[in-house]
Design an enzyme around this catalytic site. Structure first.
Site, PDB file in Angstrom:
ATOM      1  N   HIS A 112      32.514  36.467  52.104  1.00  0.00           N
ATOM      2  CA  HIS A 112      33.855  37.068  52.228  1.00  0.00           C
ATOM      3  C   HIS A 112      33.772  38.425  52.946  1.00  0.00           C
ATOM      4  O   HIS A 112      34.623  38.744  53.790  1.00  0.00           O
ATOM      5  CB  HIS A 112      34.464  37.299  50.842  1.00  0.00           C
ATOM      6  CG  HIS A 112      34.751  36.044  50.070  1.00  0.00           C
ATOM      7  ND1 HIS A 112      34.452  35.899  48.737  1.00  0.00           N
ATOM      8  CD2 HIS A 112      35.326  34.868  50.449  1.00  0.00           C
ATOM      9  CE1 HIS A 112      34.837  34.691  48.317  1.00  0.00           C
ATOM     10  NE2 HIS A 112      35.370  34.049  49.354  1.00  0.00           N
ATOM     11  N   LYS A 147      44.405  27.980  37.179  1.00  0.00           N
ATOM     12  CA  LYS A 147      42.940  28.037  37.197  1.00  0.00           C
ATOM     13  C   LYS A 147      42.485  29.234  36.363  1.00  0.00           C
ATOM     14  O   LYS A 147      42.973  30.354  36.574  1.00  0.00           O
ATOM     15  CB  LYS A 147      42.488  28.219  38.655  1.00  0.00           C
ATOM     16  CG  LYS A 147      41.209  27.466  38.981  1.00  0.00           C
ATOM     17  CD  LYS A 147      41.059  27.227  40.467  1.00  0.00           C
ATOM     18  CE  LYS A 147      40.216  28.265  41.159  1.00  0.00           C
ATOM     19  NZ  LYS A 147      40.076  28.032  42.595  1.00  0.00           N
ATOM     20  N   ARG A 207      33.252  27.400  56.208  1.00  0.00           N
ATOM     21  CA  ARG A 207      31.798  27.260  56.058  1.00  0.00           C
ATOM     22  C   ARG A 207      31.267  25.928  56.560  1.00  0.00           C
ATOM     23  O   ARG A 207      30.118  25.814  56.932  1.00  0.00           O
ATOM     24  CB  ARG A 207      31.401  27.425  54.587  1.00  0.00           C
ATOM     25  CG  ARG A 207      31.614  28.835  54.061  1.00  0.00           C
ATOM     26  CD  ARG A 207      31.578  28.844  52.569  1.00  0.00           C
ATOM     27  NE  ARG A 207      32.611  27.950  52.059  1.00  0.00           N
ATOM     28  CZ  ARG A 207      32.824  27.731  50.771  1.00  0.00           C
ATOM     29  NH1 ARG A 207      32.089  28.316  49.865  1.00  0.00           N
ATOM     30  NH2 ARG A 207      33.792  26.911  50.394  1.00  0.00           N
ATOM     31  N   SER A 216      31.996  31.127  45.819  1.00  0.00           N
ATOM     32  CA  SER A 216      32.289  31.833  44.562  1.00  0.00           C
ATOM     33  C   SER A 216      31.966  30.945  43.366  1.00  0.00           C
ATOM     34  O   SER A 216      31.475  31.430  42.350  1.00  0.00           O
ATOM     35  CB  SER A 216      33.761  32.241  44.517  1.00  0.00           C
ATOM     36  OG  SER A 216      34.037  33.199  45.495  1.00  0.00           O
TER      37      SER A 216
HETATM   38  O1  PNS Z   1      39.641  31.362  47.929  1.00  0.00           O
HETATM   39  P1  PNS Z   1      40.469  30.111  47.878  1.00  0.00           P
HETATM   40  O2  PNS Z   1      40.673  29.671  46.447  1.00  0.00           O
HETATM   41  O3  PNS Z   1      39.910  29.024  48.752  1.00  0.00           O
HETATM   42  O4  PNS Z   1      41.911  30.500  48.474  1.00  0.00           O
HETATM   43  C1  PNS Z   1      42.960  29.555  48.590  1.00  0.00           C
HETATM   44  C2  PNS Z   1      44.307  30.306  48.766  1.00  0.00           C
HETATM   45  C3  PNS Z   1      44.529  31.239  47.603  1.00  0.00           C
HETATM   46  C4  PNS Z   1      44.247  31.109  50.028  1.00  0.00           C
HETATM   47  C5  PNS Z   1      45.435  29.228  48.847  1.00  0.00           C
HETATM   48  O5  PNS Z   1      45.418  28.455  47.704  1.00  0.00           O
HETATM   49  C6  PNS Z   1      46.811  29.861  49.033  1.00  0.00           C
HETATM   50  O6  PNS Z   1      47.152  30.233  50.132  1.00  0.00           O
HETATM   51  N1  PNS Z   1      47.589  30.002  47.928  1.00  0.00           N
HETATM   52  C7  PNS Z   1      48.872  30.668  47.941  1.00  0.00           C
HETATM   53  C8  PNS Z   1      50.029  29.765  47.544  1.00  0.00           C
HETATM   54  C9  PNS Z   1      50.575  29.055  48.769  1.00  0.00           C
HETATM   55  O7  PNS Z   1      51.176  29.643  49.648  1.00  0.00           O
HETATM   56  N2  PNS Z   1      50.291  27.743  48.849  1.00  0.00           N
HETATM   57  C10 PNS Z   1      50.681  26.920  49.972  1.00  0.00           C
HETATM   58  C11 PNS Z   1      49.534  26.849  50.988  1.00  0.00           C
HETATM   59  S1  PNS Z   1      49.598  25.357  51.865  1.00  0.00           S
END
Ligand code: PNS
Length: 166
Positions: A18, A42, A96, A133
Site C-alpha cells: 500500500h 467485515k 497485484r 493485509s
Molecule cells: O482494500 P480493499 O478491501 O480491497 O478495498 C475495497 C474497497 C474498500 C475499495 C471497495 O470495497 C469500495 O470501494 N468500497 C466502497 C463502497 C462502494 O462504493 N462500493 C461500490 C464499488 S463497486
C-alpha cells in the site's frame, strides 16, 4: 488545476505494498486522499480511526511529504459519491495479480457507470506483489514476525494487539 485522486482501501492493516502505491500515486497526482473504507459486514482488526492513524504514521515514517495528502474515513455510502463531494475525479488502486485485475476492472466499470470518476490501476512492484493485509493479519495473529511486510509502526501495533514478540 491539480488532479485530485482518492486511494481507497480497507488498509487493515496498511502494508508496504500500500505504501508503494501511495508514493507512486503522489508522484502522479497533485492531490491525494487516502480513504479508509469501513465495511460494516467485515470484522476488522483495527477500527477505522486507528487504521487511518497507522496510515498517517507509516507515511511519516517513510519521510513522505504530506503537503498534497489528505486522509478520510468512509463509514457508509458509495465511494464515488464521496469522491464527488471532495472534488476527486480519479480513484487509484494497486493490482497485484490477474485475480485482482479482474475484480478491479469490474469495480472500475461500475464506478464509472455511477459517476464520471475514472480508475487508474497501478501494477504492484513485483517484490511486493505477494503481500496482502489478510495474510499479514493471519501471520501476526499467530505471533510471528511481519516486519518484512508492513511499516514499523504497523508491526508495532500488530505486536501490541496480538502479543507478538518482535
Ligand atoms: O482494500 P480493499 O478491501 O480491497 O478495498 C475495497 C474497497 C474498500 C475499495 C471497495 O470495497 C469500495 O470501494 N468500497 C466502497 C463502497 C462502494 O462504493 N462500493 C461500490 C464499488 S463497486
Amino acid at each position: 488545476m491539480p488532479i485530485h485522486a482518492v486511494y481507497p482501501g480497507s488498509f487493515d492493516p496498511f502494508t508496504l505494498g500500500h505504501l508503494d502505491v501511495a508514493k507512486r500515486a503522489l508522484a502522479i497526482f497533485g492531490e491525494l486522499t487516502i480513504m479508509v473504507v469501513h465495511n460494516p459486514h467485515k470484522e476488522a482488526t483495527f477500527d477505522a480511526q486507528t487504521r487511518i492513524e497507522l496510515v498517517r504514521a507509516s507515511l511519516t515514517e517513510a519521510g513522505i511529504n504530506q503537503d498534497a495528502l489528505h486522509f478520510d474515513v468512509l463509514a457508509e455510502g458509495l465511494l464515488v459519491q464521496r469522491c464527488l463531494e471532495i472534488g476527486a475525479t480519479v480513484i487509484v488502486k494497486g493490482v497485484r495479480n490477474g485475480a485482482d485485475a479482474e475484480y478491479e476492472f469490474a469495480m472500475a466499470t461500475i464506478n464509472r457507470d455511477l459517476s464520471a470518476v475514472e480508475t487508474l490501476l497501478l501494477p504492484a512492484a513485483p517484490e511486493l506483489a505477494q503481500i496482502s493485509s489478510s495474510l499479514v493479519r493471519q501471520v501476526a495473529s499467530l505471533g510471528a514476525d511481519v516486519s518484512k511486510y508492513v511499516p514499523k509502526v504497523v508491526a508495532k501495533a500488530l505486536n501490541a494487539k496480538f502479543g507478538g514478540s518482535r
